[in-house]
Design a protein around this motif. Structure first.
Motif, PDB file in Angstrom:
ATOM      1  N   TRP A   1       0.814  -1.206   0.000  1.00  0.00           N
ATOM      2  CA  TRP A   1       0.000   0.000   0.000  1.00  0.00           C
ATOM      3  C   TRP A   1       0.850   1.259   0.000  1.00  0.00           C
ATOM      4  CZ3 TRP A   1      -5.308   0.180  -0.305  1.00  0.00           C
ATOM      5  CH2 TRP A   1      -5.993  -1.041  -0.141  1.00  0.00           C
TER       6      TRP A   1
ATOM      7  N   GLN B   1       2.424   6.659   7.650  1.00  0.00           N
ATOM      8  CA  GLN B   1       3.319   5.808   6.859  1.00  0.00           C
ATOM      9  C   GLN B   1       4.161   4.937   7.779  1.00  0.00           C
ATOM     10  OE1 GLN B   1       5.448   8.577   4.413  1.00  0.00           O
ATOM     11  NE2 GLN B   1       3.890   8.601   2.809  1.00  0.00           N
TER      12      GLN B   1
ATOM     13  N   TYR C   1       3.262   1.897   5.285  1.00  0.00           N
ATOM     14  CA  TYR C   1       2.924   2.248   3.894  1.00  0.00           C
ATOM     15  C   TYR C   1       4.045   3.053   3.258  1.00  0.00           C
ATOM     16  CZ  TYR C   1      -1.998   0.904   4.605  1.00  0.00           C
ATOM     17  OH  TYR C   1      -3.160   0.224   4.852  1.00  0.00           O
TER      18      TYR C   1
END
Length: 198
Positions: A54, A102, A107
């Motif tokens: 992702w 993140q 991610y």
């Protein structure tokens, strides 16, 4: 007499210069306090290996594109945005939120082709006072998940409110907690979408 007038004028000039240096646009002579979202965090277990598939991007409207720490007085004029005079973020909220999530979810930044994408569109990141002594942190956004070909998988609004006190520091603490809660919600949703992200 002339010398006394010159001395008085010089004294006024010094005082005026001193006022300019200490007053500033935000007023007061107290030191500015800069906040972020806390110490670095470890990746949530819920993200797991799927998190590496992702990417994340966070977008914000122009009125949130500054480091100002804003609040609203819901009991007086809820439509007016105000800035704390001696507190600010170290960067605009969208950047802080993107970096934090993140790290929390594992991610990658948006940009790599073929990966699934989570896009967060920030609507509110503020402290709302219901009276002079009580407030709550408000984090409001729209979350959109896309597959590797950018076809929508899911779109849903997210609104998180957490109690805070009567100062900026308590608002920051509540917003940090709200971001943590957001991370947990996003990780849980990711689990339901993992089969769709290829």
């Amino acid at each position: 007499m002339r010398r006394s007038l010159q001395s008085a004028a010089l004294l006024l000039l010094v005082l005026a210069t001193s006022a300019c240096l200490t007053g500033g646009r935000r007023g007061g002579d107290a030191a500015m306090t800069a906040y972020d979202l806390g110490l670095p965090v470890m990746r949530a277990e819920a993200g797991g290996a799927a998190g590496t598939r992702w990417q994340l991007e966070v977008k914000a409207p122009v009125w949130l594109d500054s480091a100002a720490m804003v609040y609203r007085l819901a009991y007086a004029d809820p439509a007016q945005w105000r800035e704390f005079s001696q507190a600010r973020w170290v960067a605009p909220p969208a950047g802080l939120l993107e970096r934090r999530l993140q790290r929390l979810l594992g991610y990658a930044p948006a940009g790599r082709r073929g990966a699934c994408l989570l896009r967060l569109e920030l609507d509110e990141f503020s402290q709302v006072f219901t009276d002079p002594q009580r407030s709550h942190a408000l984090l409001s956004l729209q979350a959109s998940w896309f597959d590797g070909e950018r076809k929508p998988l899911l779109v849903k609004p997210v609104r998180i409110e957490l109690a805070a006190g009567a100062d900026a520091q308590s608002g920051v603490a509540a917003l940090v907690q709200a971001v943590g809660s957001l991370g947990e919600q996003l990780a849980a949703t990711e689990k339901t979408l993992s089969a769709s992200c290829r």
